[in-house]
Design a protein around this motif. Structure first.
Motif, mmCIF file in Angstrom:
data_model
loop_
_atom_site.group_PDB
_atom_site.id
_atom_site.type_symbol
_atom_site.label_atom_id
_atom_site.label_comp_id
_atom_site.label_asym_id
_atom_site.label_seq_id
_atom_site.Cartn_x
_atom_site.Cartn_y
_atom_site.Cartn_z
ATOM 1 N N THR A 1 -10.472 2.450 10.670
ATOM 2 C CA THR A 1 -10.697 2.439 8.780
ATOM 3 C C THR A 1 -11.932 1.973 9.484
ATOM 4 N N LEU A 2 -12.285 2.086 7.679
ATOM 5 C CA LEU A 2 -13.678 2.087 7.761
ATOM 6 C C LEU A 2 -14.596 0.853 8.540
ATOM 7 N N GLY A 3 -13.475 -0.447 8.312
ATOM 8 C CA GLY A 3 -14.079 -1.236 9.187
ATOM 9 C C GLY A 3 -14.601 -0.816 9.828
ATOM 10 N N SER A 4 -14.099 -0.621 11.526
ATOM 11 C CA SER A 4 -14.441 -0.400 12.458
ATOM 12 C C SER A 4 -15.836 0.172 12.347
ATOM 13 N N TYR B 1 -15.124 11.666 5.825
ATOM 14 C CA TYR B 1 -16.589 10.659 6.428
ATOM 15 C C TYR B 1 -15.609 10.102 8.057
ATOM 16 N N SER C 1 -17.903 -4.206 6.758
ATOM 17 C CA SER C 1 -16.365 -3.728 6.064
ATOM 18 C C SER C 1 -16.412 -4.406 5.054
ATOM 19 N N VAL D 1 -14.090 11.044 1.554
ATOM 20 C CA VAL D 1 -13.222 9.269 2.481
ATOM 21 C C VAL D 1 -12.747 10.468 3.416
ATOM 22 N N ILE E 1 -6.552 -5.028 5.995
ATOM 23 C CA ILE E 1 -6.623 -4.438 7.602
ATOM 24 C C ILE E 1 -7.765 -3.400 7.787
ATOM 25 N N ILE E 2 -8.580 -2.825 6.611
ATOM 26 C CA ILE E 2 -9.754 -2.698 7.202
ATOM 27 C C ILE E 2 -10.597 -3.634 7.989
ATOM 28 N N SER F 1 -9.186 -4.529 11.614
ATOM 29 C CA SER F 1 -9.839 -3.757 12.090
ATOM 30 C C SER F 1 -11.074 -4.437 12.732
ATOM 31 N N ALA F 2 -11.531 -4.982 11.495
ATOM 32 C CA ALA F 2 -13.022 -5.027 11.842
ATOM 33 C C ALA F 2 -13.512 -6.454 13.156
ATOM 34 N N TRP G 1 -1.968 3.245 11.536
ATOM 35 C CA TRP G 1 -2.390 2.887 9.563
ATOM 36 C C TRP G 1 -3.504 1.521 10.945
ATOM 37 N N GLN G 2 -2.223 -0.103 12.395
ATOM 38 C CA GLN G 2 -2.566 -0.749 12.324
ATOM 39 C C GLN G 2 -3.870 -0.304 13.633
ATOM 40 N N SER G 3 -4.209 1.302 14.383
ATOM 41 C CA SER G 3 -5.183 0.684 15.047
ATOM 42 C C SER G 3 -6.242 0.787 14.322
ATOM 43 N N GLY G 4 -7.485 1.029 15.160
ATOM 44 C CA GLY G 4 -9.347 0.629 14.587
ATOM 45 C C GLY G 4 -9.810 2.296 13.942
ATOM 46 N N LEU H 1 -3.472 8.826 5.222
ATOM 47 C CA LEU H 1 -4.937 8.174 3.906
ATOM 48 C C LEU H 1 -4.187 9.578 2.409
ATOM 49 N N ALA I 1 -12.335 -5.325 16.654
ATOM 50 C CA ALA I 1 -13.696 -4.630 17.250
ATOM 51 C C ALA I 1 -14.900 -5.818 17.604
ATOM 52 N N TYR J 1 0.812 -0.907 -0.024
ATOM 53 C CA TYR J 1 -0.406 0.375 -0.196
ATOM 54 C C TYR J 1 0.695 1.505 -0.232
#
Lengths: 307, 290
Positions: free
Chosen positions: B285-288, B163, A225, B160, A186-187, A190-191, B280-283, B210, A194, A126
């Protein structure tokens, strides 16, 4: 405190105060709105306007309405490019999201040094521009520079040419996978972090395997996600440009200048000078991508929890 | 008891470990190849007894570096400087605008907020490259083509980022904290600056990361906008060398410069990522998000 106890009039003025204060919101979003209008709404509007005209042979432009759109959607080169990126979507998106999910699941349950190192290495691409990612792979694929020729020679075999027209599809899928899987991983990772551990600890204690827990307990919880990643991957793939453009230097016969709709639009604009038609292609592609991702989000709205 | 994963129930998971080793090799190979290749001279890149994935007899890395500094009057370093300029001006600008807007959306319930935010969300789905040609048409009318602004200005837009900041504000910035500052007589801007900003620091660093990466990686936009080689960022410049090496005469073949130039250009960002891992490894991101 007193405002609450002294009755209706002060309460009304408090609400008014609140309302006045809320107007500050406009001030905070003002710079964004300006940039949004000037660099997104205006160019799209202008491109749409240009797409309604056609340059005449005798100078001057002629208003032709939606004629250019009729042309685009019956243009075999555009349609071929569109089919090609659709095929890439069908193959590349599942590979990327699937692989990213599997890696994230493994990294979520393993806490070894190897797992930490893998997380770092998988994400590292990335930090590398897509242009340079494609450049590196084009050297590795190359019969002149890459290791494949030598490797096959050791076994007395002739190496396949990865840059031949028949193989270029897989070659590009590999480049994009290498470049982007880490980002989606990574996305998703992190989901997973959580997710409340108490939800799957019970299953583990009941004797479920880690794989079973991953599929039946964790996977349903990270669907939102996964959907986000799928949309990003979908958008990225439909506007495929950088990787095929770079690989073209090494494989000009396998990748024509009109390989993807974006490449076609750039070619129509800069090699043929047809700016009105190029605007039509760009605008049509934008609409298709927008509708595609909107439709996907709409169909998965229950799973993603988006309104 | 139930705080961590059950101990004793951690089999060795050999298949997973093997899979991870294969992954590591796969993701490292291109970078390893680039490192090795940047130490080779032009002829060594083609034929070398040690193969493309191992060092050849003589170490030409410094010769390649000096080649980068002399070829075309050392334009390589100018490209690298341009990339830095675009990435940092664009990245810092985009982050500033996103932080202001995300905060405004999260913390002020103004009229029309829902509608405007729906527009922002919708624009996340407008592909960036679908904007490149339209921007080109518009900028050529405004005579902005072939200037640094043609690259910097469009990169200021980051739906993004906006957001992400909004979500972070809603989750990590309690209204009570802001109200306390207001009771003390702080203005809205003062509350934002001295109370909210410090709370938002992790989100700001992530959005900055980002957006710097997005601008740094840009290829299509600068390739279309900039015709003067002096303005090119590194990605467009290297592509020019690559295509010229592929089709040009022997004297124009600068494979060693393409390779060592690519290597040198990716080192700063890789180092930055190693140092900024916790962001970047922390939560964030859009995933959380829910």
């Amino acid at each position: 405190m007193s405002a609450i106890t002294t009755g209706a009039a002060p309460r009304a003025s408090l609400a008014k105060l609140r309302q006045r204060r809320d107007r500050w919101g406009w001030l905070f979003i003002a710079p964004f709105l300006v940039v949004f209008i000037v660099f997104l709404v205006a160019p799209l509007g202008y491109a749409f306007w240009l797409s309604l005209w056609q340059k005449g042979l005798v100078g001057g432009a002629r208003f032709t309405g939606l004629y250019n759109y009729v042309r685009v959607f019956t243009d075999p080169v555009f349609l071929q490019g569109l089919r090609r990126v659709a095929y890439y979507v069908l193959v590349m998106v599942p590979i990327q999201i699937g692989l990213a999910t599997i890696i994230a699941m493994i990294l979520d349950t393993l806490t070894t040094k190897l797992a930490r190192l893998s997380r770092l290495l998988v994400f590292l691409p990335y930090a590398v521009p897509a242009m340079i990612g494609a450049l590196m792979w084009s050297f590795l694929y190359s019969p002149n520079f890459g290791p494949i020729t030598g490797l096959f020679k050791q076994f007395g075999l002739t190496a396949p040419n990865i840059l031949a027209p028949d193989n270029i599809f897989g070659a590009l899928v590999n480049v994009v996978t290498w470049q982007w899987v880490g980002y989606y991983m990574i996305i998703i990772f992190s989901a997973l972090k959580a997710v409340d551990p108490s939800l799957y600890e019970a299953a583990l204690l009941d004797g479920a395997s880690t794989t079973q827990t991953a599929i039946h307990v964790k996977l349903p919880l990270i669907v939102p996600s996964l959907i986000m990643c799928t949309v990003f991957s979908l958008i990225g793939t439909l506007q495929f440009y950088t990787e095929p453009t770079i690989l073209r230097a090494a494989a000009p016969s396998a990748i024509p200048v009109t390989y993807t709709p974006n490449m076609y639009a750039a070619n129509v604009a800069f090699s043929r000078g047809l700016f009105n038609y190029a605007s039509t292609i760009a605008f049509s592609l934008g609409i298709i991508v927008f509708i595609g991702s909107y439709l996907f989000l709409f169909l998965t709205r229950k799973q993603s929890g988006l309104k | 008891m139930s705080t961590s994963k059950p101990h004793g129930y951690q089999p060795k998971r050999i298949p997973s470990q093997v899979f991870l080793v294969i992954l590591c090799v796969y993701f490292l190979i291109p970078l390893w190849w680039l490192l090795v290749a940047s130490t080779k001279s032009n002829p060594d890149l083609f034929v070398s007894s040690s193969g493309p994935l191992w060092f050849s007899g003589h170490f030409s890395f410094f010769a390649n570096l000096s080649g980068l500094s002399t070829y075309s009057n050392g334009i390589y370093w100018r490209w690298l400087g341009n990339s830095l300029l675009y990435a940092f001006v664009g990245g810092i600008g985009a982050t500033t605008i996103s932080v202001l807007a995300g905060y405004g959306f999260a913390k002020y319930n103004f009229k029309g907020r829902g509608f405007v935010f729906a527009l922002v969300l919708g624009s996340v789905m407008v592909p960036a490259t679908a904007l490149v040609l339209p921007l080109f048409m518009m900028f050529s009318k405004l005579s902005l083509i072939n200037t640094i602004w043609a690259v910097i200005l469009p990169s200021l837009l980051s739906p993004v980022g906006t957001y992400l900041i909004r979500v972070y504000c809603q989750e990590a910035l309690p209204d009570e904290l802001m109200d306390a500052a207001r009771v003390d007589g702080a203005s809205e801007f003062r509350t934002f600056w001295s109370v909210s900003i410090p709370q938002l620091r992790p989100a700001i660093v992530t959005v900055l990361l980002l957006s710097v990466v997005a601008t740094w990686n840009n290829f299509f936009l600068p390739q279309i906008m900039l015709s003067s080689s002096k303005l090119w960022p590194i990605t467009v410049g290297l592509n020019y060398w690559l295509t010229h090496s592929s089709v040009g005469s022997t004297s124009e073949q600068v494979w060693n410069l393409v390779v060592s130039g690519a290597f040198v250009s990716i080192v700063p960002l890789i180092v930055a990522f190693l140092f900024l891992q916790r962001y970047w490894q922390s939560g964030l991101t859009l995933g959380s998000l829910k």
